[in-house]
Design an enzyme around this catalytic site. Structure first.
Site, PDB file in Angstrom:
ATOM      1  N   TYR A 242       0.841  -1.194   0.000  1.00 29.17           N
ATOM      2  CA  TYR A 242       0.000   0.000   0.000  1.00 29.17           C
ATOM      3  C   TYR A 242       0.874   1.240   0.000  1.00 29.17           C
ATOM      4  CZ  TYR A 242       1.050   1.092   4.900  1.00 29.17           C
ATOM      5  OH  TYR A 242       1.689   1.436   6.061  1.00 29.17           O
TER       6      TYR A 242
ATOM      7  N   ARG B 286      -7.624 -20.470  -1.622  1.00 29.27           N
ATOM      8  CA  ARG B 286      -6.516 -20.356  -0.677  1.00 29.27           C
ATOM      9  C   ARG B 286      -5.454 -21.426  -0.885  1.00 29.27           C
ATOM     10  NH1 ARG B 286      -4.571 -22.017   4.185  1.00 29.27           N
ATOM     11  NH2 ARG B 286      -3.701 -20.382   5.531  1.00 29.27           N
TER      12      ARG B 286
ATOM     13  N   LYS C 200       6.577  -1.777   1.812  1.00 33.16           N
ATOM     14  CA  LYS C 200       5.411  -1.240   2.533  1.00 33.16           C
ATOM     15  C   LYS C 200       4.243  -2.210   2.381  1.00 33.16           C
ATOM     16  CE  LYS C 200       3.455   3.392   3.286  1.00 33.16           C
ATOM     17  NZ  LYS C 200       3.573   3.357   4.731  1.00 33.16           N
TER      18      LYS C 200
ATOM     19  N   GLU D  68      12.388   2.437  13.847  1.00 33.38           N
ATOM     20  CA  GLU D  68      11.434   3.472  13.438  1.00 33.38           C
ATOM     21  C   GLU D  68      10.198   3.406  14.320  1.00 33.38           C
ATOM     22  OE1 GLU D  68      10.095   2.805   9.351  1.00 33.38           O
ATOM     23  OE2 GLU D  68      10.321   0.649   9.646  1.00 33.38           O
TER      24      GLU D  68
ATOM     25  N   LEU E  11      11.420   1.460   6.695  1.00 36.65           N
ATOM     26  CA  LEU E  11      10.841   1.963   5.448  1.00 36.65           C
ATOM     27  C   LEU E  11      11.650   3.191   5.009  1.00 36.65           C
ATOM     28  CD1 LEU E  11       8.272   1.393   3.642  1.00 36.65           C
ATOM     29  CD2 LEU E  11       7.434   3.540   4.589  1.00 36.65           C
TER      30      LEU E  11
END
Ligand code: PDD
Length: 291
Positions: free
Chosen positions: A31, A102, A149, A181, A205
């Site tokens: 995302y 799945r 991310k 972070e 990130l």
């Protein structure tokens, strides 16, 4: 609010995905969150490049909607039709490996990725920024590809919840004795007059706000060292702040109930708060004011 799903624009409350979507079943997706000011996306290319990097690392097929102009068109329509062309907002985009029965391994190569996007109003907490916020420390229990991310955010969710339960704005994650972070922002400190932050590697990130703030600091002649802050150095920090798309520059004045410096936002942090805001506003100035 309006949402975009696989080529269609719909009210968000009626937008549905398959229960077999691999994002839902496995967290198999990435995302991005863009800052929006005056209906304009901040650093649109850098966020898109990071999304494409993540898709490449996870070997998710690049959806055709992901050209810069297509993404900007999706954002424009969502913002316009959600009445978010003035003031502060965010644009969220998520891409998953699509819906399939799945099974852990990748689905058939022709399975289309799921592309979802939406927008939200943002209300930056300016009173907290002026006072400074508090943070806790917490072990960093994430995987070893924090540079991607991904939508798998459970350690970040637990960290932020632990912070909220202590009345803190965020948790500083500690791995092998160093600060990596925050739950959704990078962490920057000032020690002996030098700005210190974790280098961009697989443990954090590569934040876009981080990169911009470090550039602003370098231009202002403030020394910058991309050497991580050791946990044992936290009590000696002169200043501390978070940097991120929804966070901007947020002073941290207490960590685990001990003051940072004199317990107030320090001069370097305050300068970066102001200069980052000026850069954000200039980048997203309404089109007519450029004339
Ligand atoms: N978070 N580190 C983590 C773990 C993040 O999730 C984020 C962003 C950042 C800051 O990156 P940037 O400056 O490029 O936004 C650092 C977004 C905003 C979120 O999850 O809401």
């Amino acid at each position: 609010m309006l949402a975009y799903l696989n080529g269609q624009f719909l009210p968000r409350s009626t937008t549905t995905i398959s229960v077999e979507d691999r994002g839902f079943v496995f967290g198999d997706g990435v995302y991005e969150v863009w800052r929006v000011v005056n209906g304009r996306l901040f650093e649109s290319e850098r966020h898109l490049a990071r999304l494409e990097f993540g898709l490449g690392e996870l070997r998710i097929r690049l959806p055709e909607q992901l050209s810069l102009s297509a993404v900007e068109q999706i954002a424009d329509r969502l913002l316009r039709e959600s009445s978010l062309t003035t003031g502060e907002a965010t644009f969220y985009m998520e891409v998953t490996r699509g819906a399939a029965p799945r099974a852990h391994q990748f689905p058939a190569a022709n399975t289309p990725p799921t592309v979802y996007a939406t927008v939200n109003r943002l209300n930056p907490p300016e009173d907290l920024r002026a006072r400074g916020a508090s943070a806790i420390t917490i072990p960093d229990i994430r995987w070893l590809r924090c540079d991607i991310k991904t939508i798998q955010l459970l350690p970040n969710v637990l960290a932020k919840q632990a912070a909220a339960e202590k009345g803190a704005v965020d948790a500083l994650m500690i791995r092998d004795g160093v600060v990596t972070e925050g739950s959704h922002a990078n962490v920057v400190g000032v020690l002996d007059g030098t700005i210190r932050t974790h280098p961009t590697n697989h443990l954090v990130l590569p934040g876009i706000t981080r990169a911009i703030v470090l550039d602003i600091a370098r231009h202002a002649g403030i020394p910058v060292s991309e050497e991580p802050i050791a946990e044992r150095e936290i009590p000696r920090l002169e200043e501390l702040f978070l940097v991120g798309t929804t966070t901007d520059v947020m002073p941290i004045v207490r960590v685990d109930d001990r003051p940072v410096g004199d317990g107030k936002p320090g001069p370097i942090t305050t300068k970066l708060v102001t200069e980052f805001r000026a850069y954000l506003d200039a980048s997203c100035a309404p089109a007519h004011s450029a004339l």
